[in-house]
Design an enzyme around this catalytic site. Structure first.
Site, PDB file in Angstrom:
ATOM      1  N   GLY A   8       1.578 114.061  12.515  1.00 39.70           N
ATOM      2  CA  GLY A   8       1.281 115.216  11.674  1.00 39.70           C
ATOM      3  C   GLY A   8      -0.143 115.308  11.173  1.00 39.70           C
ATOM      4  O   GLY A   8      -0.508 116.312  10.564  1.00 39.70           O
ATOM      5  N   ALA A   9      -0.958 114.281  11.425  1.00 42.97           N
ATOM      6  CA  ALA A   9      -2.361 114.340  11.014  1.00 42.97           C
ATOM      7  C   ALA A   9      -3.279 114.735  12.163  1.00 42.97           C
ATOM      8  O   ALA A   9      -4.496 114.767  11.996  1.00 42.97           O
ATOM      9  CB  ALA A   9      -2.803 112.993  10.434  1.00 42.97           C
ATOM     10  N   GLY A  10      -2.703 115.017  13.342  1.00 44.38           N
ATOM     11  CA  GLY A  10      -3.496 115.383  14.508  1.00 44.38           C
ATOM     12  C   GLY A  10      -3.850 116.861  14.524  1.00 44.38           C
ATOM     13  O   GLY A  10      -3.624 117.598  13.558  1.00 44.38           O
ATOM     14  N   ILE A  12      -2.702 119.598  16.430  1.00 45.33           N
ATOM     15  CA  ILE A  12      -1.562 120.502  16.273  1.00 45.33           C
ATOM     16  C   ILE A  12      -0.730 120.092  15.067  1.00 45.33           C
ATOM     17  O   ILE A  12      -0.228 120.930  14.315  1.00 45.33           O
ATOM     18  CB  ILE A  12      -0.704 120.523  17.547  1.00 45.33           C
ATOM     19  N   ASP A  62       3.024 103.446  13.426  1.00 44.57           N
ATOM     20  CA  ASP A  62       3.209 103.861  14.807  1.00 44.57           C
ATOM     21  C   ASP A  62       4.650 104.305  15.003  1.00 44.57           C
ATOM     22  O   ASP A  62       5.585 103.691  14.467  1.00 44.57           O
ATOM     23  CB  ASP A  62       2.878 102.689  15.734  1.00 44.57           C
ATOM     24  N   ALA A  83       3.909 113.105  17.785  1.00 44.28           N
ATOM     25  CA  ALA A  83       3.148 111.888  18.063  1.00 44.28           C
ATOM     26  C   ALA A  83       3.173 111.583  19.557  1.00 44.28           C
ATOM     27  O   ALA A  83       4.236 111.514  20.170  1.00 44.28           O
ATOM     28  CB  ALA A  83       3.732 110.712  17.282  1.00 44.28           C
ATOM     29  N   SER A 128       5.274 120.415  26.795  1.00 47.17           N
ATOM     30  CA  SER A 128       4.019 120.986  27.277  1.00 47.17           C
ATOM     31  C   SER A 128       4.243 121.792  28.538  1.00 47.17           C
ATOM     32  O   SER A 128       5.172 121.539  29.311  1.00 47.17           O
ATOM     33  CB  SER A 128       3.025 119.858  27.565  1.00 47.17           C
ATOM     34  N   TYR A 188       0.547 111.993  32.184  1.00 43.53           N
ATOM     35  CA  TYR A 188       0.877 112.639  30.915  1.00 43.53           C
ATOM     36  C   TYR A 188       2.033 113.617  31.095  1.00 43.53           C
ATOM     37  O   TYR A 188       2.992 113.635  30.299  1.00 43.53           O
ATOM     38  CB  TYR A 188      -0.342 113.377  30.357  1.00 43.53           C
ATOM     39  N   ARG A 256      -4.842 130.703  33.006  1.00 43.94           N
ATOM     40  CA  ARG A 256      -4.274 129.965  31.897  1.00 43.94           C
ATOM     41  C   ARG A 256      -3.796 130.941  30.821  1.00 43.94           C
ATOM     42  O   ARG A 256      -4.127 132.121  30.834  1.00 43.94           O
ATOM     43  CB  ARG A 256      -5.310 128.996  31.284  1.00 43.94           C
TER      44      ARG A 256
END
Length: 352
Positions: A8-10, A12, A62, A83, A128, A188, A256
């Protein structure tokens, strides 16, 4: 509702956390603040954190730490699982880190959620557009088809569009829907597709509810450069800010769907507040609904910063997809969500 946001600190995550808090929810963030993601922000291991709204506590841990996750989940009605190790993931040099961070991290979270009580929390999973591999295509002779990976011979000769596996004709791109089969093309993407499968197994076993949001090219202020989403916009900005012409790979015609991070945050709120049928995963494409090309993005960014016109280099990466653009009609119909920020408006915010 009480909601845990992992990651949640990233980029998005912080936008989603702010949107959830603004909607009146009691939000708690769990984030590892790993330096390769957060840079200088990784030093802020306590609360308050500069990326989070006032009053939102941060658990510095983590997601693979089962004890920490179980503690954070106590009393939660929902969890937004953002995360992950993000990046291009086109090689195998860090395949173990991707699998550990993303696959194992998701598994640990889901096990903790299953143990959370008689009523497991609703899970919103950050998937994604990369799970699709290439987007939707049609052949003039054979109709809708799924293309094989592009050949390096074609790429070297400047033939960038994929070909029909049956007749070899260049294919026409279209919009991909949620019912398209997964065809991940890099590490990924593999972890994101596997995360959806783990979530499907979890919902069947627990009878809980879960939503997978397949984010398309997310961009906006604070975005990192090295992402599978729209890091190219940040790269173009960096070049243009220094008075250099942005460099565009291939012929610039890659299609895109760029969606602003604030619109993505609203989609997270909608998915949290509207769980779907129990015992299954409901997937939604989250895109702007507007098709653009990488070349157009470069031209817009260069113009906004009064930089030289972009240079099309013809360079290519074998792991890249050519076209992937989504239909987000299902999210509009079922969740009542649609993107509000135009590309011109969003890029102006980004370069500012």
């Amino acid at each position: 509702m009480r909601i845990l946001v992992t990651g949640g600190a990233g980029f998005i995550g912080s936008a989603a956390t702010a949107a959830l808090a603004a909607a009146g929810h009691d939000v708690l963030v769990l984030d590892s603040l790993r330096p390769d993601v957060h840079g200088a922000r990784s030093r802020h291991a306590g609360s308050p954190h500069p990326a989070l709204p006032d009053g939102v506590p941060l658990v510095h841990a983590d997601v693979r730490d089962g004890d920490a996750v179980r503690g954070a989940l106590a009393g939660c009605d929902a969890v937004v699982h953002l995360a992950a190790k993000v990046g291009l993931g086109v090689g195998i040099g860090d395949i173990d880190d991707y699998v550990s961070s993303n696959d194992l991290g998701t598994a640990v979270l889901l096990r903790a959620a299953a143990d959370a009580g008689s009523r497991p929390p609703h899970v919103v999973y950050a998937s994604s557009m990369v799970v699709y591999g290439e987007g939707a295509y049609a052949c003039d002779e054979h109709g809708p088809t799924s293309p094989p990976p592009r050949s390096e011979t074609d790429l070297a000769e400047g033939v960038f569009d994929p070909r029909c596996a049956a007749c070899g004709r260049v294919l026409r791109p279209g919009l991909v829907g949620e019912d398209a089969p997964a065809d991940p093309r890099n590490v990924y993407a593999d972890t994101k597709a596997h995360g959806e499968r783990l979530l499907a197994s979890w919902t069947r076993a627990t009878g809980a509810t879960a939503t997978a949001l397949r984010f398309h090219n997310v961009y906006g202020p604070g975005m990192p450069r090295d992402t599978p989403y729209a890091g190219v916009a940040s790269i173009f900005r960096s070049e243009a800010e220094h008075g250099r012409a942005p460099k565009v790979f291939e012929d610039g015609g890659q299609r895109r769907d760029l969606v602003h991070v604030d619109d993505v945050a609203r989609a997270v709120v909608a998915a949290v507040e509207q769980p779907q049928a129990a015992g299954r995963v409901e997937a939604f494409n989250i895109g702007s609904g507007t098709v653009t090309t990488i070349g157009e993005v470069a031209r817009l960014v260069a113009a906004l910063l009064d930089a030289p016109a972009p240079v099309v280099t013809g360079e290519w990466r074998a792991g890249d997809v050519r076209h992937v653009t989504a239909s987000s009609a299902k999210a509009r119909t079922v969740l009542g969500w649609h993107a509000r920020t135009s590309l011109a408006e969003g890029l102006a915010q980004l370069v500012a």
